[in-house]
Design a protein around this motif. Sequence first.
Motif, mmCIF file in Angstrom:
data_model
loop_
_atom_site.group_PDB
_atom_site.id
_atom_site.type_symbol
_atom_site.label_atom_id
_atom_site.label_comp_id
_atom_site.label_asym_id
_atom_site.label_seq_id
_atom_site.Cartn_x
_atom_site.Cartn_y
_atom_site.Cartn_z
ATOM 1 N N ARG A 147 -2.390 1.703 6.579
ATOM 2 C CA ARG A 147 -2.360 3.102 6.151
ATOM 3 C C ARG A 147 -2.679 3.957 7.353
ATOM 4 O O ARG A 147 -3.716 4.590 7.417
ATOM 5 C CB ARG A 147 -3.395 3.345 5.060
ATOM 6 N N HIS B 72 0.823 -1.216 0.000
ATOM 7 C CA HIS B 72 0.000 0.000 0.000
ATOM 8 C C HIS B 72 0.847 1.253 0.000
ATOM 9 O O HIS B 72 0.352 2.335 -0.236
ATOM 10 C CB HIS B 72 -0.921 0.004 1.218
ATOM 11 N N MET C 286 -6.953 1.206 -5.445
ATOM 12 C CA MET C 286 -6.763 2.321 -4.530
ATOM 13 C C MET C 286 -6.345 3.538 -5.361
ATOM 14 O O MET C 286 -6.049 3.397 -6.539
ATOM 15 C CB MET C 286 -5.728 1.954 -3.456
ATOM 16 N N HIS D 241 -9.510 2.917 -0.201
ATOM 17 C CA HIS D 241 -8.727 1.706 -0.456
ATOM 18 C C HIS D 241 -9.687 0.576 -0.740
ATOM 19 O O HIS D 241 -9.902 -0.301 0.079
ATOM 20 C CB HIS D 241 -7.812 1.402 0.719
ATOM 21 N N GLU E 188 -9.478 -1.865 -2.564
ATOM 22 C CA GLU E 188 -8.922 -3.219 -2.662
ATOM 23 C C GLU E 188 -9.033 -3.964 -1.338
ATOM 24 O O GLU E 188 -9.027 -5.171 -1.299
ATOM 25 C CB GLU E 188 -7.469 -3.184 -3.150
ATOM 26 N N GLN E 189 -9.158 -3.184 -0.231
ATOM 27 C CA GLN E 189 -9.259 -3.832 1.070
ATOM 28 C C GLN E 189 -10.677 -4.280 1.367
ATOM 29 O O GLN E 189 -10.931 -4.893 2.383
ATOM 30 C CB GLN E 189 -8.775 -2.885 2.162
HETATM 31 CU CU CU Z 1 -3.916 0.095 -0.098
#
Ligand code: CU
Length: 548
Positions: free
Chosen positions: A372, A231, A457, A333, A335-336
């Motif tokens: 993050r 990330h 992201m 984000h 993708e999370q």
């Molecule tokens: Cu990320």
Amino acid sequence: MKRRSVLLGAAALLAPPVIHLAWRRQGADERQRLQTALARRFVRPLRRPGDDGWMTPLAAAGVRVLRALPAALALRGDKPAPLWAYQAESGGRRVFNPILIGRPGDMLRLRFENRLPQDSIVHWHGFANDSRNDGGGMHAAAPGGAFDYQWEIRGDAGLNWYHPHPHLHAGEQLWRGMTGLFLVEDHASDALARALGTRFGVTDLPLVLQDRSVLRSGALASTADAAALAHGRTGAEVLVNLTRYPVLSLPRRWVRLRILNASNARVYRLACVQGGRRLECALLGVDGGLLAAPRALSELYLAPAQRVDLALDLRQAAAGEAWLKTLAFDPLHAEQRQAPAPPDAGDPHALHRPPAAPAAAAAAPAGHVHGRRGEGVEEPLLRILVRPHDGDGGRLPARIAVPSPPPACSARRAFTLDAGGGGRWRINGCSGQLAPAFRLASGAREIWDIRNDASGMPHPMHLHGFAFNVLARHNSPAQVRQLALDASGRTAQDLGRPDTVLVWPGETLSAAVDFAMPFAGVQQYMFHCHNLEHQDGGMMLPFEVGTP
Ligand code: CU
Ligand code: C2O
Ligand code: CU
């Protein structure tokens, strides 16, 4: 009892996310106490250009040697933090991460000396250079080695910078402290400075934003785990000009702030506030260029490698305390929020997806997602003490510069940003590609349509050697759409000539690029993500310009 709860309130300030949570839950009284505690915390004078030999302004054309080497600087208390830095010699003095200043037509002739235990090379971010002088990683200097640059400053006034660009290690070297600003001034910026009546280092200040985690020992945390590499490296606090919890006194008049986001991966939503009221700014320039005319704005997103040149009219503020803040936003984000997949422990660049159920992950408060720290959380960055002023307040000119109009384009090229099955961030399905993906004729004019997959992201996409003329943003998330100036979806920043554009998940950005260059033969450039861990992980595409 009362006294004790005040002390506990102050102790709770140790971690910035705690400030945020406490802020939301407390009533007016408690808020006042937190405000007081914050004021007690932000007491370190902001580092100004040249303080303790750091960020010293130097005429670029006069610098003969720029070294990369280990250095030390106290970030927390007076315990020195081991850093890596740039060092230049000037008039017998050694200065670190100098602010280079030049004018169009100046020649740079300098030797880069690498005294690091890794390959390194300097990329002149925002400048138009041939590939040899671009410092894009094809010509790294080995440890103990050197590289000679010789190039001419082209283009107009703007806020550029320089940083390491070796293959695989750019993120680590930036993280350890290697960053420098590179200001280009010309007749338009001279006139602007005269009108504002600002003085560099006094009422015209560079602000370099970098998130880091500073350990109790005073050293920087390395955060090189798999999640950080997927990330991007992020830290728990934000340093401004390598100052932790900074305070700056400014007169109640026009001031100029030239802000660089030199973080590896973190995006900020910047605003100036006083007592819950936004202070409006005028946008003067973006990246390597000034705008035609100032543009009023009260907030902006600043992604890694992006720069903004702002004028702030402190006459609209009361004497007393004001803050430069990053406001709350959704870091997106996405993708999370997908179905969990096991992280591939063997591959440091593999995408890390925490094993959370999608619904739970989507409900998590912004900024508290794994890997993050702090991004998207409201946080103070710089305390500004506005002091009365009786002198000339300066004025904002109606016109600033005459940027060239966007080129008329005859071709379109599409780029898709996504995550591959192998868990790497990709551009058009490629990751880690070293061979040029395409070749353009010098003078080619193309529209690039950059589409970011909805399940990814945000990616700050940087183009070496050339600038974008943003034409449109489609399908922007609501928090970006609300900043749009018109039906094109463009924001105020898109009116400049950015070399780095932030493309949010699901969004498509269209930009015209004029690939005219004055260099003979075929030159190599690259288009890459400036989340430097993404770049090091292969999210880059080399291409060529010219005719053999
Ligand atoms: Cu990320
Ligand atoms: Cu600022 Cu290729 O980088
Ligand atoms: Cu990226």
